[in-house]
Design a protein around this motif. Structure first.
Motif: not given
Length: 449
Positions: A320-325, A353-362
């Motif tokens: 339900r949420v995977e297209d919403d960062g 979701y490894k790549d997306k986790i690495e791109l998380i920023h404040i």
């Protein structure tokens, strides 16, 4: 006694140094020669636009004479609002905040211009000239500190908003100063103020303050909805959102309070209530928020079922949420937390979701306030560290833990930092030399070691 130079003396000296005729200098400045002559002779005060033209004509940086102008026309002489108002705006545009401070301290002594200064502060606030607006709000608030006026309350509200920052301790102090003024606000501003306080209390995990605030916001929104439905006259809305939205936000915040203490059934009921909010004859704006509440309600229904240990909803929840960062990050945090609690394996999700986790920023640009988002990230990386470390994935666990420590330090959240430090101490033996160096550096900046 040597007299301090004035703007007029600077102009005279410049004309002499350049060997200009007065007419030639007037042409350069695009000002009538008679006006220039009167300014130099002291028989005519300098208007702000004339000062800028003269400054440009002398080849000086815009605002060069503002400090002198402030002293000559507002400190040593009785201020004239026709010159003072444009001066404040020009100083705000050039970020000459010291000039603004110097002037407003002088002009607020007799409280003659308090009302005008408040109007200018509001206009600056709306035009994103917020550092300058902050100075004016503080001066107006100081003038009215012994009065129980809506204007004083609104000043304190703006000061609170402008004081909130990434440092959560600073924001908490700002909230404590503002809270006594909330009930003096006009009702629509009060709704926004309650929501803003609620966001802060949620970010700093002060659920004791947040819980009663949610009822206050809900009851006010409901009473205003009744009044709104009875009165068909169209009036300008002061509140940022449609009134029913605050009822929805109050329920979202209350659900988080229940979730915090493990009352997930009660959190589910709050979720059902805002999922089914009804609005008569909704506008396009109303429909936008109705759809948002439906979306959030569906997502959070999965969330609270997951928190009850029903991991069969996991796949529906993440899809339900995977297209919403941002919502994906929130979902992953909740899933990791549930996995830590109920000891189930989510390696397949973390790998996906490894790549997306690495791109998380404040810093959030969307639904979450920056403070709430940064707090979420502290908890996200802490739970991720716990997950990996408890499964002997030490390198991944330590990388996640260091990120949590870095963000805890950035937002000055001591309680989160202490949890991270304790967890690091438990697994210190498994940390690489690089991780230990990073850890030591962060704690040195924090003055812990």
């Amino acid at each position: 006694m040597i007299l301090a130079p004035t703007i007029r003396s600077h102009i005279e000296d410049y004309i002499k140094q350049q060997s200009y005729k007065l007419q030639h200098f007037a042409n350069i400045c695009e000002i009538n020669v008679g006006t220039i002559s009167a300014i130099i002779n002291g028989t005519r005060p300098i208007a702000m636009n004339q000062l800028d033209q003269i400054t440009s004509g002398m080849g000086l940086k815009k605002g060069y004479f503002y400090e002198m102008y402030a002293i000559e026309f507002f400190v040593k002489a009785a201020p004239d609002w026709r010159r003072l108002e444009p001066f404040l705006y020009r100083c705000a545009e050039l970020n000459k905040l010291d000039c603004i401070k110097k002037v407003v301290i002088e002009v607020t002594e007799d409280r003659m211009y308090t009302s005008e200064l408040f109007k200018v502060a509001e206009n600056m606030y709306n035009k994103e000239m917020k550092p300058a607006a902050f100075i004016l709000y503080e001066c107006v608030a100081e003038c009215e500190k012994y009065q129980h006026s809506e204007r004083l309350a609104l000043c304190q509200y703006r000061i609170f908003l402008l004081s909130c920052c990434s440092d959560q301790k600073v924001s908490e102090r700002a909230a404590a100063r503002f809270e006594p003024f909330v009930d003096r606000l006009e009702e629509e501003y009060k709704l926004d103020a309650l929501k803003d306080l609620g966001n802060l209390y949620s970010a700093v995990h002060d659920f004791e303050r947040l819980y009663p605030l949610t009822y206050k916001m809900e009851n006010l929104a409901k009473s205003m909805k009744i009044y709104e439905n009875k009165d068909n006259v169209s009036v300008k809305r002061n509140a940022i959102y449609p009134i029913f939205v605050y009822e929805g936000y109050s329920l979202i915040m209350r659900a988080s309070c229940y979730s915090r203490i493990g009352k997930y059934e009660e959190a589910l009921q709050c979720t059902l209530n805002y999922h089914q909010l009804i609005v008569t004859n909704p506008t396009e704006e109303d429909l936008l928020f109705i759809n948002k509440f439906k979306k959030w309600g569906e997502i959070n229904t999965y969330l609270f079922k997951l928190k009850l240990g029903k991991n069969e909803v996991l796949q529906d929840y993440i899809e339900r949420v995977e297209d919403d960062g941002e919502e994906l990050v929130i979902a992953l945090f909740n899933i990791i937390q549930a996995a830590n609690r109920f000891k189930f394996n989510i390696n397949f999700l973390l790998g996906k979701y490894k790549d997306k986790i690495e791109l998380i920023h404040i810093g959030s640009n969307r639904e979450y306030s920056a403070q709430n988002w940064d707090t979420i990230l502290v908890k996200f990386f802490y739970e991720l560290a716990v997950y990996h470390l408890s499964r002997s994935n030490y390198d991944m666990g330590m990388i996640a833990l260091i990120r949590s420590i870095e963000i805890s330090n950035y937002i000055n959240n001591d309680s989160a930092m202490i949890k991270c430090v304790n967890l690091f101490g438990e697994y210190r033996i498994f940390a690489s030399e690089e991780i230990r160096t990073k850890y030591k550096h962060i704690l040195q900046l924090k003055y812990i070691v």
